[in-house]
Design a protein around this motif. Structure first.
Motif, PDB file in Angstrom:
ATOM      1  N   ASN A 130      -2.063   8.081 -14.941  1.00 58.13           N
ATOM      2  CA  ASN A 130      -1.698   7.540 -16.250  1.00 58.13           C
ATOM      3  C   ASN A 130      -2.945   7.119 -17.006  1.00 58.13           C
TER       4      ASN A 130
ATOM      5  N   GLY B 292       2.932   2.917 -10.030  1.00 55.93           N
ATOM      6  CA  GLY B 292       2.608   3.864 -11.088  1.00 55.93           C
ATOM      7  C   GLY B 292       2.093   5.178 -10.536  1.00 55.93           C
TER       8      GLY B 292
ATOM      9  N   LEU C 240       2.264  -5.029  -9.526  1.00 58.48           N
ATOM     10  CA  LEU C 240       2.000  -3.747 -10.179  1.00 58.48           C
ATOM     11  C   LEU C 240       0.959  -3.004  -9.349  1.00 58.48           C
TER      12      LEU C 240
ATOM     13  N   ALA D 269       6.238   6.240 -13.472  1.00 52.97           N
ATOM     14  CA  ALA D 269       6.138   5.101 -12.557  1.00 52.97           C
ATOM     15  C   ALA D 269       7.544   4.810 -12.057  1.00 52.97           C
TER      16      ALA D 269
ATOM     17  N   LEU E 178       5.014   7.936 -18.077  1.00 51.11           N
ATOM     18  CA  LEU E 178       3.610   7.604 -18.286  1.00 51.11           C
ATOM     19  C   LEU E 178       2.947   8.688 -19.137  1.00 51.11           C
TER      20      LEU E 178
ATOM     21  N   HIS F  28      -1.184   0.346  -9.480  1.00 41.28           N
ATOM     22  CA  HIS F  28      -1.537   1.304 -10.540  1.00 41.28           C
ATOM     23  C   HIS F  28      -2.916   1.893 -10.286  1.00 41.28           C
ATOM     24  N   GLU F  29      -3.097   3.109 -10.740  1.00 40.37           N
ATOM     25  CA  GLU F  29      -4.381   3.778 -10.580  1.00 40.37           C
ATOM     26  C   GLU F  29      -5.493   3.087 -11.372  1.00 40.37           C
TER      27      GLU F  29
ATOM     28  N   PRO G 284      -2.034   2.544 -19.359  1.00 44.02           N
ATOM     29  CA  PRO G 284      -1.302   1.543 -18.568  1.00 44.02           C
ATOM     30  C   PRO G 284      -0.471   0.598 -19.431  1.00 44.02           C
TER      31      PRO G 284
ATOM     32  N   THR H 146      -6.462  -0.862 -16.799  1.00 42.78           N
ATOM     33  CA  THR H 146      -5.324  -1.258 -15.971  1.00 42.78           C
ATOM     34  C   THR H 146      -5.228  -2.775 -15.878  1.00 42.78           C
TER      35      THR H 146
END
Lengths: 328, 328
Positions: free
Chosen positions: A216, A213, A232, A150, A142, A234-235, A219, A258
């Motif tokens: 990052n 993830g 997924l 990730a 990332l 993810h932040e 994305p 994201t």
């Protein structure tokens, strides 16, 4: 497959959210059913585990996305507690290269001896390692202030049904031969024919795949990896307006960034996490609702905002369900 | 003076008790009134502080009794959070020699930069340091598996009253001269006499003194230091029967051992802490009640068993009172 959030705050803990940690396991293979993996281990993760249905005895591997403290400062204490509980099984630790000197330095300066072995795997060499018995793990690099990855977890094997029509047509007698083929073992018939299970099983369903993830700011780097994933995670540290105010220095993603990447990948389930503590749970401003609205505006799949102790199941049909919160 | 327990469990956290940490401050000197000190900093101490009335901006010094993880693994995360809150004031860290390589190793491997300076003081050199503006701090070496210390905190200055009878008899005119003497400043009278405040103030009360022990299997080591203290805070990890079963290896004290030493020193207030998680809060066996009964049997002073968030005030009269628990 199931996973549970043990921490969903970025940087510092709040009263309702701890710093990052996620528990994950495959419920598929019986021998691995109690084994689980931990992805990131912020300070206080062992305290969360006290209130969740995970045992340090059954922890199979820990995956660290990057070496920022809010993702790894809980590891020394978690290992020490596992030791005090007399864990003896080796533990695999996957992460960036500094993970090993970090832990070895802490262990040396605090005289921490463990009754179990630590097997370090540098994330750069993950492709050569076979870390989990039931899940194939891949790392995708990332973009963050320090090296960050990730991890994607894909079922290694899926259950497959016998192609009974074909077996009948081929004159393969019911009974032991069918059972052996179902179990994936070759069979020698009385007439001398050798049957390979691959030829007599129906095609398997798609193996499930979950991507977790790390921190990052790009994305889109995960779009290719996410094309065949069901989930997924993810932040989404900020909304766009806060990201503009904060500037690009911290290298985090907005909810919009994201959600756009998830949409581009066509991943059907998106779980946002790692929220800045500035977002309020209730009616205050800015609120978690702002994060949600921003993501919904550009993403048409099933959207979730993670909360500590939220537990999710991903069914064989690819359906993701939120099943429960804390256990006690 | 006041102190609050932020963790009272030994080794591992439980659902109701975190690993060791204690906040302490003197309420005496106005300039230092918001400054506080932290003694030990187990994992999750910053999480406790979120629910207690202490600000990381006002933390003046951290004292580490010994380098076992349940007494120091919370320090990196606490420093990181103080940095994210933009603390700029230097922070003094007092502890055994490995404290510095522990923190420096963690900071290097996790790329933790802080916007404030860390001033390390090796506990062996504490006598030469002047760490707190309002309290004199001394270290006493204890007996544990690794080097371990107790810290005693004694008021540096006590308020003193004017000896008004003497002033009147000496013909010192009321007004500005009396005020200056009260503030501790010399005065030159119109008749040329120079008055030193020391000669015109009544004797001060006894400065208050609180001792905070670390892990220790020989509480008698603190008897001399505790003879003029109002409060001894010391571990009582087990009852005698459990200590016999566990054996001397872990090098901890029983409630009886600690209570006997407190009695020998004549210290009027004993606060037990650092309890093995095996002791139940309720009716289960073994229970906290067993610890209490064992100590009471041999100690006639005021006895307390610490709980997380319990907050105590030590009045100028030497009376110790439990004033409250968690703030939110």
């Amino acid at each position: 497959m199931e996973f549970q959030f043990l921490g969903t705050s970025s940087g510092t803990p709040s009263k309702s959210r701890n710093v990052t940690a996620l528990a994950l396991r495959s419920l598929g293979a019986a021998r691995a059913a109690r084994h689980w993996s931990l992805i990131d281990c912020g300070e206080g993760t062992q305290h969360r585990i006290l209130r969740a249905p995970w045992s340090l005895h059954d922890l199979h591997a820990v995956f660290i996305t990057h070496m920022h403290g809010d993702h790894c400062y809980g590891l020394p204490g978690l290992l020490a507690s596992a030791g005090m509980m007399n864990r003896t099984a080796p533990l695999t630790l996957v992460g960036p290269a500094p993970l090993r000197p970090f832990l070895e330095g802490v262990m040396a300066t605090t005289e921490l001896g463990l009754p179990f072995a630590l097997d370090f795997v540098d994330v750069e060499n993950l492709a050569d390692a076979d870390v989990l018995p039931d899940l194939a793990v891949r790392a995708t690099k990332l973009s963050h202030r320090i090296p960050c990855w990730a991890y994607s977890f894909t079922e290694k094997a899926v259950e497959r049904r016998l192609d009974t029509a074909r077996l009948a047509a081929g004159g393969v007698p019911r009974g032991e031969a069918w059972g052996e083929l179902q179990r994936g073992r070759p069979v020698v018939l009385d007439d001398g024919r050798v049957l390979q299970p691959e030829d007599w099983l129906q095609p398997g369903r798609k193996p499930r795949k979950i991507i977790v993830g790390g921190d990052n700011d790009s994305p889109a780097l995960l779009v290719d990896e996410a094309r065949d994933a069901e989930v997924l995670i993810h932040e989404a540290t900020y909304t766009e307006d806060v990201l503009q105010k904060v500037g690009p220095g911290p290298q985090h993603s907005s909810a919009r960034m994201t959600a756009l990447a998830a949409g581009e990948a066509g991943v059907p389930n998106l779980v946002l996490t790692h929220f800045s503590p500035r977002y309020q749970e209730g009616e205050g401003a800015p609120s978690m609702r702002d994060i949600e609205n921003e993501a919904r505006a550009v993403y048409g799949g099933q959207l979730f905002l993670a909360r500590d102790f939220d537990r999710y199941q991903l069914g064989r049909d690819g359906q993701l369900s939120l099943i429960s919160g804390r256990s006690a």
